[in-house]
Design a protein around this motif. Structure first.
Motif, PDB file in Angstrom:
ATOM      1  N   LEU A   1       0.838  -1.209   0.000  1.00  0.00           N
ATOM      2  CA  LEU A   1       0.000   0.000   0.000  1.00  0.00           C
ATOM      3  C   LEU A   1       0.870   1.254   0.000  1.00  0.00           C
ATOM      4  N   ALA A   2       1.990   1.181   0.731  1.00  0.00           N
ATOM      5  CA  ALA A   2       2.920   2.315   0.758  1.00  0.00           C
ATOM      6  C   ALA A   2       3.543   2.515  -0.623  1.00  0.00           C
ATOM      7  N   PHE A   3       3.913   1.421  -1.270  1.00  0.00           N
ATOM      8  CA  PHE A   3       4.470   1.502  -2.623  1.00  0.00           C
ATOM      9  C   PHE A   3       3.434   2.059  -3.598  1.00  0.00           C
ATOM     10  N   TYR A   4       2.186   1.636  -3.443  1.00  0.00           N
ATOM     11  CA  TYR A   4       1.126   2.132  -4.328  1.00  0.00           C
ATOM     12  C   TYR A   4       1.003   3.650  -4.203  1.00  0.00           C
ATOM     13  N   GLU A   5       1.043   4.125  -2.967  1.00  0.00           N
ATOM     14  CA  GLU A   5       0.938   5.573  -2.741  1.00  0.00           C
ATOM     15  C   GLU A   5       2.122   6.309  -3.356  1.00  0.00           C
ATOM     16  N   ILE A   6       3.319   5.735  -3.223  1.00  0.00           N
ATOM     17  CA  ILE A   6       4.530   6.358  -3.779  1.00  0.00           C
ATOM     18  C   ILE A   6       4.482   6.376  -5.300  1.00  0.00           C
ATOM     19  N   LEU A   7       4.182   5.215  -5.885  1.00  0.00           N
ATOM     20  CA  LEU A   7       4.224   5.081  -7.350  1.00  0.00           C
ATOM     21  C   LEU A   7       3.093   5.844  -8.035  1.00  0.00           C
ATOM     22  N   SER A   8       1.964   5.990  -7.358  1.00  0.00           N
ATOM     23  CA  SER A   8       0.835   6.701  -7.963  1.00  0.00           C
ATOM     24  C   SER A   8       1.112   8.191  -8.135  1.00  0.00           C
TER      25      SER A   8
ATOM     26  N   TYR B   1      14.990   1.371  -8.169  1.00  0.00           N
ATOM     27  CA  TYR B   1      15.101   1.048  -6.747  1.00  0.00           C
ATOM     28  C   TYR B   1      15.836   2.150  -5.990  1.00  0.00           C
ATOM     29  N   VAL B   2      16.912   2.650  -6.569  1.00  0.00           N
ATOM     30  CA  VAL B   2      17.682   3.717  -5.929  1.00  0.00           C
ATOM     31  C   VAL B   2      16.841   4.981  -5.803  1.00  0.00           C
ATOM     32  N   SER B   3      16.116   5.331  -6.856  1.00  0.00           N
ATOM     33  CA  SER B   3      15.304   6.545  -6.861  1.00  0.00           C
ATOM     34  C   SER B   3      14.206   6.483  -5.798  1.00  0.00           C
ATOM     35  N   VAL B   4      13.466   5.383  -5.774  1.00  0.00           N
ATOM     36  CA  VAL B   4      12.385   5.224  -4.801  1.00  0.00           C
ATOM     37  C   VAL B   4      12.949   5.160  -3.385  1.00  0.00           C
ATOM     38  N   GLY B   5      14.063   4.462  -3.212  1.00  0.00           N
ATOM     39  CA  GLY B   5      14.670   4.317  -1.893  1.00  0.00           C
ATOM     40  C   GLY B   5      15.186   5.620  -1.329  1.00  0.00           C
ATOM     41  N   ARG B   6      15.845   6.414  -2.160  1.00  0.00           N
ATOM     42  CA  ARG B   6      16.410   7.688  -1.698  1.00  0.00           C
ATOM     43  C   ARG B   6      15.330   8.712  -1.367  1.00  0.00           C
ATOM     44  N   ASN B   7      14.271   8.707  -2.142  1.00  0.00           N
ATOM     45  CA  ASN B   7      13.205   9.685  -1.935  1.00  0.00           C
ATOM     46  C   ASN B   7      12.191   9.267  -0.866  1.00  0.00           C
ATOM     47  N   ASN B   8      12.267   8.007  -0.450  1.00  0.00           N
ATOM     48  CA  ASN B   8      11.318   7.496   0.556  1.00  0.00           C
ATOM     49  C   ASN B   8      12.085   6.595   1.526  1.00  0.00           C
ATOM     50  N   LYS B   9      12.959   7.225   2.319  1.00  0.00           N
ATOM     51  CA  LYS B   9      13.854   6.463   3.184  1.00  0.00           C
ATOM     52  C   LYS B   9      13.144   5.663   4.270  1.00  0.00           C
ATOM     53  N   TYR B  10      11.895   6.015   4.533  1.00  0.00           N
ATOM     54  CA  TYR B  10      11.148   5.298   5.565  1.00  0.00           C
ATOM     55  C   TYR B  10      10.707   3.910   5.124  1.00  0.00           C
ATOM     56  N   ILE B  11      10.745   3.638   3.807  1.00  0.00           N
ATOM     57  CA  ILE B  11      10.123   2.437   3.264  1.00  0.00           C
ATOM     58  C   ILE B  11      10.720   1.147   3.827  1.00  0.00           C
ATOM     59  N   ASN B  12      12.019   1.148   4.139  1.00  0.00           N
ATOM     60  CA  ASN B  12      12.631  -0.068   4.681  1.00  0.00           C
ATOM     61  C   ASN B  12      12.090  -0.420   6.061  1.00  0.00           C
ATOM     62  N   ARG B  13      11.556   0.598   6.782  1.00  0.00           N
ATOM     63  CA  ARG B  13      11.006   0.340   8.113  1.00  0.00           C
ATOM     64  C   ARG B  13       9.577  -0.198   8.051  1.00  0.00           C
ATOM     65  N   VAL B  14       8.982  -0.165   6.867  1.00  0.00           N
ATOM     66  CA  VAL B  14       7.632  -0.691   6.696  1.00  0.00           C
ATOM     67  C   VAL B  14       7.675  -2.190   6.404  1.00  0.00           C
ATOM     68  N   ILE B  15       8.828  -2.676   5.922  1.00  0.00           N
ATOM     69  CA  ILE B  15       8.961  -4.091   5.575  1.00  0.00           C
ATOM     70  C   ILE B  15       8.776  -4.953   6.817  1.00  0.00           C
TER      71      ILE B  15
ATOM     72  N   LEU C   1       4.065   9.299  -9.195  1.00  0.00           N
ATOM     73  CA  LEU C   1       5.077   9.454 -10.240  1.00  0.00           C
ATOM     74  C   LEU C   1       4.412   9.627 -11.604  1.00  0.00           C
ATOM     75  N   GLU C   2       5.062  10.390 -12.457  1.00  0.00           N
ATOM     76  CA  GLU C   2       4.519  10.602 -13.806  1.00  0.00           C
ATOM     77  C   GLU C   2       4.632   9.342 -14.639  1.00  0.00           C
ATOM     78  N   ARG C   3       5.754   8.637 -14.485  1.00  0.00           N
ATOM     79  CA  ARG C   3       5.972   7.409 -15.234  1.00  0.00           C
ATOM     80  C   ARG C   3       6.370   6.295 -14.302  1.00  0.00           C
ATOM     81  N   VAL C   4       5.816   5.115 -14.534  1.00  0.00           N
ATOM     82  CA  VAL C   4       6.154   3.950 -13.714  1.00  0.00           C
ATOM     83  C   VAL C   4       6.489   2.791 -14.638  1.00  0.00           C
ATOM     84  N   ASN C   5       7.656   2.202 -14.408  1.00  0.00           N
ATOM     85  CA  ASN C   5       8.084   1.039 -15.182  1.00  0.00           C
ATOM     86  C   ASN C   5       7.325  -0.186 -14.694  1.00  0.00           C
TER      87      ASN C   5
END
Length: 549
Positions: free
Chosen positions: A35-42, A180-194, A44-48
């Motif tokens: 759900l956190a990834f969905y919020e992050i990716l939604s 992965y680097v882009s999402v990780g750097r801009n959302n440093k909290y994400i590793n604590r959600v795992i 973004l202008e472009r998603v691979n």
């Protein structure tokens, strides 16, 4: 049930057993992560699309590598059974309330008393625990695992499983490293959600709390002494410090909130600072930080627990101290002064055996004041607005805002019900404070009386999908980090201190967010109590610029 039994009767290999657990953790128990990834990716202008597909595969492969380190005969069922049960609880808390289990939340969890823990119990929570934890745990314990005839073969298969997982991760990285680097750097909290990253944090907390040798206790403010000012009227001081719980400034009528949540103290001319920030988002951090000589930016738990706070310094200067507790603990702050804790006896009409309404703190107040000598400083640690059982913080005859939420699983209440319940807690706190002020007014002929109120942290009521508190400070919304700070002074107190209330009210009304915080409390208390010491910081004393002397 038949399906469950058929699964348990099937014999599987050890590696498939571990992979199945990794898949379960990587998908079901990590729904909050997705759900956190969905919020992050939604956003973004472009998603691979390939990157999105690779995410669960990456997590499962990584978990498989980690889990293989703990997958050994005789211990794996117990280890993964316990891990699954705990992870089911954390997954539910993260999903329902937006909780992130970082160090602060782990600390808060360990230091929560039984009464607070019981307040989180609900039918929906139990059902989630049963489905997500107990059923998978039963499968882990009863599923048949093929026995390896040779230990060397067992090790070889484990190595192969780890190598394959590493290859999968490397392959994914070769295609989507930048994503992965882009999402990780801009959302440093994400590793604590795992899930279950809390294991590492939990081990760190246990090690630092129970196995790390504490630093030597340091006394500060050894030169502290009471001073007599030019405006002194010769009367001793009776100062009441009300330490609030989970109250957010946004729901205070005195701060512009449109509902009458401060109707009891409206006529008492209380001064309210509107944009005060907290030191943390949980009691375990905010309380020791608030009382310490440290600021939020340099706060250290070990130092706070092993160093004098402003209460110790006031006590050293000759002021009589008392701490009255109704919120499950003082976090070590009042360890060196006289302290009493409310007995939650069912015979007390203000208690139900599990908790007490905050009015119970006023019981025996007069006797306790009489037992203290000289100038007096009394701290009342109230239950305030502690959730999720907000409805248990106020008596039924103090239910002003309706309909309220009469249950622990607040996610099943409407937004209106939750806010009504929470506002009732704020109003009841206001009632308690008004009753305290009336008591202090009755002492005006004997003492210079004053009251100071501040909450430890705020609360989320569903904004942005977050409930309760404890969100990492860097991610926490202003609802969790902005706290009420209100004060009342008798006429004789203001005269004795040379305090200009018009000046103070002007500062309070014009303060912007960031101007004042819990960092100001330490020196403000030393200053207003006329205690002179080298650890006093005049620039942090909110009263200094409004005093004549």
């Amino acid at each position: 049930m038949k399906c469950l039994l058929s699964i348990c009767h099937k014999e599987i290999s050890y590696n498939l057993f571990i992979l199945a657990i990794a898949v379960y953790f990587g998908t079901v128990l990590n729904i909050p992560l997705w759900l956190a990834f969905y919020e992050i990716l939604s956003k973004l202008e472009r998603v691979n699309v390939g990157f999105v597909i690779s995410l669960p595969i990456f997590i499962i492969a990584a978990l498989n590598i980690i889990f293989q380190a703990f997958a050994w005969p005789y211990i794996s069922r117990i280890f993964f059974g316990i891990l699954t049960l705990i992870s089911a609880i954390t997954a539910y808390a993260s999903y329902q309330y937006g909780v992130i289990f970082d160090y602060g939340m782990i600390e808060n969890t360990f230091e929560t008393n039984s009464s607070e823990a019981l307040s989180f119990l609900s039918f929906s929570g139990f059902m989630a625990f049963f489905v997500l934890g107990i059923i998978p745990c039963c499968i882990i314990f009863f599923v048949k695992i093929k026995k390896q005839s040779f230990f060397g073969k067992f090790i070889m298969y484990k190595i192969i499983s780890v190598i394959v997982s590493i290859m999968v991760i490397v392959l994914i990285a070769s295609f989507f490293y930048k994503d992965y680097v882009s999402v990780g750097r801009n959302n440093k909290y994400i590793n604590r959600v795992i899930n279950p990253s809390y294991v590492y944090t939990g081990i760190k907390y246990i090690d630092e709390t129970y196995f790390t040798k504490p630093i030597a206790y340091q006394k500060i403010g050894l030169d502290a002494k009471l001073v007599t000012t030019a405006t002194s009227n010769g009367k001793p001081t009776l100062f009441v410090f009300v330490l609030g719980e989970t109250a957010r400034a946004q729901n205070y009528q005195a701060n512009g909130y449109p509902r009458p949540t401060n109707q009891y103290t409206q006529s008492d001319n209380m001064i309210s600072f509107k944009n005060v920030t907290s030191c943390g988002t949980a009691t375990a951090v905010s309380v020791p930080c608030l009382y310490s000589a440290m600021d939020r930016n340099n706060y250290n738990k070990q130092v706070a627990y092993n160093q004098d706070n402003f209460i110790d310094i006031l006590h050293r200067a000759g002021i009589s101290m008392l701490w009255k507790e109704n919120d499950g603990g003082d976090k070590g702050v009042g360890a060196r002064i006289r302290k009493t804790t409310l007995k939650r006896d069912v015979h007390n009409p203000l208690c139900d055996g599990e908790s007490c309404f905050d009015m119970a703190l006023l019981n025996n107040f007069d006797q306790e004041v009489a037992q203290m000598k000289g100038s007096k400083f009394i701290t009342l640690h109230i239950m305030g607005s502690h959730g999720p059982t907000y409805y248990k913080r106020y008596p039924k005859d103090h239910t002003f805002f309706t309909p309220d939420c009469q249950r622990a699983d607040i996610e099943n209440c409407t937004k209106e019900q939750i806010v009504n319940s929470y506002d009732n807690t704020i109003l009841y706190t206001d009632y308690v404070i008004s009753q305290l002020i009336q008591k202090l007014k009755g002492y005006s002929d004997k003492y210079n009386t004053a009251l100071f109120y501040i909450s430890d942290h705020g609360e989320s009521l569903g904004e942005g999908g977050l409930y309760l508190h404890g969100t990492p400070y860097s991610l926490a919304p202003k609802y969790q980090t902005t706290v009420p700070m209100m004060m009342w002074f008798s006429k004789s107190f203001t005269q004795d201190r040379g305090l200009n209330l018009t000046c103070l009210e002007h500062i309070a009304n014009n303060a912007k967010r960031g101007d004042y915080s819990q960092d100001n409390v330490f020196s403000s208390m030393l200053g207003i109590m006329n205690v002179k010491t080298s650890v006093y910081k005049p620039q942090q004393d909110i009263f200094r610029q409004c005093r004549i002397n």
